[in-house]
Write an enzyme that holds these catalytic residues in place. Sequence first.
Site, mmCIF file in Angstrom:
data_model
loop_
_atom_site.group_PDB
_atom_site.id
_atom_site.type_symbol
_atom_site.label_atom_id
_atom_site.label_comp_id
_atom_site.label_asym_id
_atom_site.label_seq_id
_atom_site.Cartn_x
_atom_site.Cartn_y
_atom_site.Cartn_z
ATOM 1 N N ASP A 19 0.802 -1.234 0.000
ATOM 2 C CA ASP A 19 0.000 0.000 0.000
ATOM 3 C C ASP A 19 0.833 1.281 0.000
ATOM 4 O O ASP A 19 0.532 2.228 0.740
ATOM 5 C CB ASP A 19 -0.970 -0.003 1.179
ATOM 6 C CG ASP A 19 -1.963 -1.144 1.113
ATOM 7 O OD1 ASP A 19 -1.936 -1.897 0.123
ATOM 8 O OD2 ASP A 19 -2.754 -1.304 2.048
ATOM 9 N N ALA A 116 -1.522 -0.752 10.601
ATOM 10 C CA ALA A 116 -2.536 -1.684 10.106
ATOM 11 C C ALA A 116 -1.969 -2.602 9.036
ATOM 12 O O ALA A 116 -1.521 -3.710 9.320
ATOM 13 C CB ALA A 116 -3.749 -0.906 9.591
ATOM 14 N N CYS A 117 -1.972 -2.145 7.790
ATOM 15 C CA CYS A 117 -1.628 -3.026 6.676
ATOM 16 C C CYS A 117 -0.222 -3.592 6.784
ATOM 17 O O CYS A 117 0.013 -4.749 6.405
ATOM 18 C CB CYS A 117 -1.814 -2.285 5.357
ATOM 19 S SG CYS A 117 -3.521 -1.719 5.103
ATOM 20 N N VAL A 118 0.730 -2.815 7.294
ATOM 21 C CA VAL A 118 2.091 -3.328 7.457
ATOM 22 C C VAL A 118 2.145 -4.354 8.590
ATOM 23 O O VAL A 118 2.592 -5.486 8.408
ATOM 24 C CB VAL A 118 3.095 -2.187 7.710
ATOM 25 C CG1 VAL A 118 4.481 -2.756 8.024
ATOM 26 C CG2 VAL A 118 3.164 -1.255 6.511
ATOM 27 N N THR A 121 0.194 -7.710 8.059
ATOM 28 C CA THR A 121 0.878 -8.573 7.092
ATOM 29 C C THR A 121 2.128 -9.201 7.699
ATOM 30 O O THR A 121 2.380 -10.404 7.548
ATOM 31 C CB THR A 121 1.239 -7.765 5.837
ATOM 32 O OG1 THR A 121 0.046 -7.216 5.268
ATOM 33 C CG2 THR A 121 1.945 -8.628 4.805
#
Length: 209
Positions: A19, A116-118, A121
């Site tokens: 992202d 969040a996304c980091v 994952t």
Amino acid sequence: MTPSIPLLQPDDCALLLVDQQAGLAFGVSSMDRQTLLNNTVALARTAEVFKLPVVASTSATKVYSGPLMPAVHAALPDVEVLDRRNMNAWEDAAVRAAVLATGRRKLVVSGLLTEACVSFTVLSALAEGFEVHVVGDACGGLTPVSHDLALRRMAAAGAVMTSWLQVLLELQRDWTRHETYDGARAIVEANGGGYGIGLAYARDMIHPA
């Protein structure tokens, strides 16, 4: 006998970009956004020079976040960007399959947002047995505190914290590695701040007797 050293090698790691999109970068205040972009581009160029497999994923490109940032895409012109809907890229079948297809068990991760996304994952990849190196200065968070807390959580779970410059120097390690010397040096000169200025000065002004 040369001792074994647990350093990244160009043939044992892959880069995972999560992202790196302008719509998310707008919300970053953990560091200067231009510096964040500079660091991410430097990391992407490093992957290109050392021929690392690259998996790039985006989310909500049409409704909020926009595409992979043009400067990052320009550094990796051949990368296929995988779009998804969920925050955790590891829970996306296409992204996870692309990572597994690299055959690499060491991941170098950069992305937005750190909280969040980091982190989601990274935590999922760690749970599956991957060795994960998080490039902290090529990740951005909503606040300095929340960014730092996310990095700490990932480190506590076993992730290795690093920087884009450390990744480059770790992969190069020996300036007599001629096949990557020019490319690595060019990245440092263009993106390495004072260190890059010094290298350019040494090249142009200091001549051996």
